[in-house]
Design an enzyme around this catalytic site. Structure first.
Site, PDB file in Angstrom:
ATOM      1  N   LYS A 133       4.111  23.447 -30.862  1.00  0.00           N
ATOM      2  CA  LYS A 133       3.077  23.221 -31.886  1.00  0.00           C
ATOM      3  C   LYS A 133       2.546  24.534 -32.434  1.00  0.00           C
ATOM      4  O   LYS A 133       2.175  24.613 -33.600  1.00  0.00           O
ATOM      5  CB  LYS A 133       1.933  22.352 -31.337  1.00  0.00           C
ATOM      6  CG  LYS A 133       2.348  20.896 -31.175  1.00  0.00           C
ATOM      7  CD  LYS A 133       1.168  19.959 -31.112  1.00  0.00           C
ATOM      8  CE  LYS A 133       1.630  18.512 -31.019  1.00  0.00           C
ATOM      9  NZ  LYS A 133       0.579  17.575 -30.670  1.00  0.00           N
ATOM     10  N   LYS A 215      13.360  14.275 -31.065  1.00  0.00           N
ATOM     11  CA  LYS A 215      12.549  13.091 -30.766  1.00  0.00           C
ATOM     12  C   LYS A 215      12.048  12.455 -32.074  1.00  0.00           C
ATOM     13  O   LYS A 215      11.763  13.171 -33.031  1.00  0.00           O
ATOM     14  CB  LYS A 215      11.415  13.570 -29.859  1.00  0.00           C
ATOM     15  CG  LYS A 215      10.146  12.802 -29.895  1.00  0.00           C
ATOM     16  CD  LYS A 215       9.063  13.455 -29.050  1.00  0.00           C
ATOM     17  CE  LYS A 215       7.868  13.754 -29.935  1.00  0.00           C
ATOM     18  NZ  LYS A 215       6.596  13.875 -29.263  1.00  0.00           N
ATOM     19  N   LYS A 218       5.845  11.022 -35.405  1.00  0.00           N
ATOM     20  CA  LYS A 218       4.991  10.561 -36.510  1.00  0.00           C
ATOM     21  C   LYS A 218       5.015  11.559 -37.656  1.00  0.00           C
ATOM     22  O   LYS A 218       4.853  11.203 -38.814  1.00  0.00           O
ATOM     23  CB  LYS A 218       3.533  10.452 -36.044  1.00  0.00           C
ATOM     24  CG  LYS A 218       3.225   9.366 -35.068  1.00  0.00           C
ATOM     25  CD  LYS A 218       1.695   9.269 -34.871  1.00  0.00           C
ATOM     26  CE  LYS A 218       1.317   8.548 -33.596  1.00  0.00           C
ATOM     27  NZ  LYS A 218       0.756   9.416 -32.550  1.00  0.00           N
TER      28      LYS A 218
HETATM   29  P1  TYM Z   1       1.284  10.829 -28.512  1.00  0.00           P
HETATM   30  O1  TYM Z   1       0.202  10.285 -29.372  1.00  0.00           O
HETATM   31  O2  TYM Z   1       2.116  11.946 -29.049  1.00  0.00           O
HETATM   32  O3  TYM Z   1       2.270   9.679 -28.085  1.00  0.00           O
HETATM   33  C1  TYM Z   1       1.818   8.474 -27.461  1.00  0.00           C
HETATM   34  C2  TYM Z   1       2.847   8.003 -26.443  1.00  0.00           C
HETATM   35  O4  TYM Z   1       4.113   7.771 -27.093  1.00  0.00           O
HETATM   36  C3  TYM Z   1       5.140   8.476 -26.388  1.00  0.00           C
HETATM   37  N1  TYM Z   1       6.160   8.891 -27.377  1.00  0.00           N
HETATM   38  C4  TYM Z   1       7.450   8.592 -27.275  1.00  0.00           C
HETATM   39  N2  TYM Z   1       8.160   7.921 -26.342  1.00  0.00           N
HETATM   40  C5  TYM Z   1       9.491   7.782 -26.549  1.00  0.00           C
HETATM   41  N3  TYM Z   1      10.141   8.294 -27.643  1.00  0.00           N
HETATM   42  C6  TYM Z   1       9.474   8.983 -28.596  1.00  0.00           C
HETATM   43  N4  TYM Z   1      10.121   9.440 -29.653  1.00  0.00           N
HETATM   44  C7  TYM Z   1       8.063   9.154 -28.434  1.00  0.00           C
HETATM   45  N5  TYM Z   1       7.104   9.763 -29.186  1.00  0.00           N
HETATM   46  C8  TYM Z   1       5.942   9.589 -28.510  1.00  0.00           C
HETATM   47  C9  TYM Z   1       4.449   9.669 -25.752  1.00  0.00           C
HETATM   48  O5  TYM Z   1       5.181  10.165 -24.655  1.00  0.00           O
HETATM   49  C10 TYM Z   1       3.124   9.057 -25.351  1.00  0.00           C
HETATM   50  O6  TYM Z   1       3.256   8.400 -24.113  1.00  0.00           O
HETATM   51  N6  TYM Z   1      -1.173  13.789 -25.297  1.00  0.00           N
HETATM   52  C11 TYM Z   1      -0.765  12.414 -25.555  1.00  0.00           C
HETATM   53  C12 TYM Z   1      -1.926  11.460 -25.637  1.00  0.00           C
HETATM   54  C13 TYM Z   1      -2.813  11.528 -24.435  1.00  0.00           C
HETATM   55  C14 TYM Z   1      -2.555  10.969 -23.157  1.00  0.00           C
HETATM   56  C15 TYM Z   1      -3.693  11.291 -22.378  1.00  0.00           C
HETATM   57  C16 TYM Z   1      -1.490  10.239 -22.631  1.00  0.00           C
HETATM   58  C17 TYM Z   1      -4.038  12.131 -24.392  1.00  0.00           C
HETATM   59  N7  TYM Z   1      -4.556  11.991 -23.151  1.00  0.00           N
HETATM   60  C18 TYM Z   1      -3.767  10.898 -21.031  1.00  0.00           C
HETATM   61  C19 TYM Z   1      -1.590   9.854 -21.287  1.00  0.00           C
HETATM   62  C20 TYM Z   1      -2.706  10.174 -20.520  1.00  0.00           C
HETATM   63  C21 TYM Z   1      -0.054  12.355 -26.899  1.00  0.00           C
HETATM   64  O7  TYM Z   1      -0.239  13.199 -27.748  1.00  0.00           O
HETATM   65  O8  TYM Z   1       0.704  11.235 -27.087  1.00  0.00           O
END
Ligand code: TYM
Length: 350
Positions: A133, A215, A218
């Site tokens: 990032k 991957k 969004k």
């Molecule tokens: P975020 O918002 O990027 O993504 C949310 C969840 O989706 C999963 N994910 C994917 N899984 C499979 N293939 C993909 N292409 C893909 N893109 C996203 C991510 O692994 C995630 O599980 N930091 C985290 C949010 C967060 C969080 C937490 C998660 C904040 N605090 C505490 C767990 C526990 C995030 O940015 O996820």
């Protein structure tokens, strides 16, 4: 309206001690930086829904994490509300699970500060997501982007979570969370439970439809690379038709066939079919037939979500009622851990 039901997430606080001991605690979050992708859905949210009956689940919209990238304030507010409505539309049920918005619960930022003071510069510098990032947003490498994993650790440790269902990209942050919790427990005495990542066997990394080595995300600039869970069926089917594959003809799961492997993984996740069953189903048929079948299966899986989202997002009063209630419950639960932490590190009680 049909979805207006009693809000009973005080099950979280009021449940008998015995039940609490038997049921493991699940916690996970998602950022409101746009409509969820099929990757978010298959890698995370679809599993969150399934876990609700077996575990005590807490799910939240990680809006504080979104501030690490510059956001338009009005758009962020709208996206947070939409993301909340999307969770409900994906089947996260406020009668079964605790659902809230991270910034509504002050303990998250508070514990983040304490954990930041236990995090080392070196370990935070090694986080892959920080490196990616900061390269992508070179004009805004802010301190929040750097301490992002400490906020994530706070999210998890506040609720004494046993399992954290995430995609593979979050695994390193989970390892960091365990390291910090272990360090804290060693210095101050046992305070935090050590959480385990819960990563699905299939679909932990759904790839971009245009570059299957990357991957699905969004923020991908190529509109054909990602399926968004509110895409219309014809849009979904067209994106799959354009998906990058290879120059062979055989639908089989094999090393080097990243595009086909990705499509097979998606198809398997939405239909429940094994790779062998999929290979048999499409034996002797070309990629065209297969891509169409994947597109149709995904469109069908997402149809009810699109319909429910419309209903929920139009009922702002209901959404507010659910997130207010969620914030109250989350504040009460997380305050217990926060009080322990403050005492242990030597902050004077009020
Ligand atoms: P975020 O918002 O990027 O993504 C949310 C969840 O989706 C999963 N994910 C994917 N899984 C499979 N293939 C993909 N292409 C893909 N893109 C996203 C991510 O692994 C995630 O599980 N930091 C985290 C949010 C967060 C969080 C937490 C998660 C904040 N605090 C505490 C767990 C526990 C995030 O940015 O996820």
């Amino acid at each position: 309206m049909a979805h207006r039901r009693a809000l009973r997430n005080e099950r979280w606080i009021d449940m008998e001690e015995t039940e609490k001991k038997e049921k493991k605690i699940i916690l996970s979050g998602i950022q409101p930086t746009g409509i969820f992708t099929l990757g978010n859905y298959i890698g995370a949210v679809k599993n969150w829904k399934k876990m609700q009956d077996e575990y005590n689940c807490a799910y939240f919209i990680a809006d504080l994490h979104s501030l690490t990238i510059r956001q338009d304030p009005a758009a962020l507010r709208k996206q947070s509300l939409n993301a909340f409505a999307l969770l409900l539309a994906c089947g996260i049920d406020p009668e079964k699970s605790l659902i809230f918005i991270q910034s509504h619960v002050q303990t998250h930022a508070e514990l983040c500060w304490v954990l930041s003071c236990c995090s080392q510069f070196g370990e935070l510098s090694r986080m892959t997501q920080f490196k990616d990032k900061s390269a992508k947003h070179a004009d805004n490498v802010n301190a929040g982007l750097f301490t992002y994993p400490a906020l994530m650790a706070a999210d998890i440790l506040l609720y004494q979570a046993d399992l954290v269902p995430v995609g593979i990209d979050q695994k390193q942050h989970l390892e960091f969370t365990r390291d910090i919790a272990t360090r804290f427990n060693n210095v101050y005495g046992n305070t935090f439970k050590l959480p385990e990542p819960f990563i699905p066997k299939a679909g932990a990394k759904v790839a971009s439809l245009q570059d299957p080595t990357k991957k699905m995300s969004k923020s991908d600039e190529n509109a054909n690379a990602s399926i968004f869970i509110l895409d219309e069926p014809n849009v979904i089917i067209n994106k799959f038709k354009r998906a990058v594959t290879d120059s062979e003809k055989e639908v089989c799961f094999r090393e080097g066939k990243d595009g086909i492997n990705n499509l097979m993984t998606i198809y398997s996740a939405v239909t429940g079919k094994t790779m062998e069953q999929i290979e048999l189903e499409f034996a002797g048929r070309g990629y065209g037939d297969f891509k169409l079948a994947v597109g149709e299966a995904v469109a069908e899986e997402l149809r009810p979500i699109r319909e429910d989202f419309k209903r929920y997002s139009e009922d702002k009063a209901y959404l507010e009622q659910v997130y207010r209630k969620g914030a109250q419950t989350a504040a009460a639960i997380s305050a217990r851990t926060m009080a322990k932490v403050k005492k242990k590190v030597g902050l004077l009680a009020l």
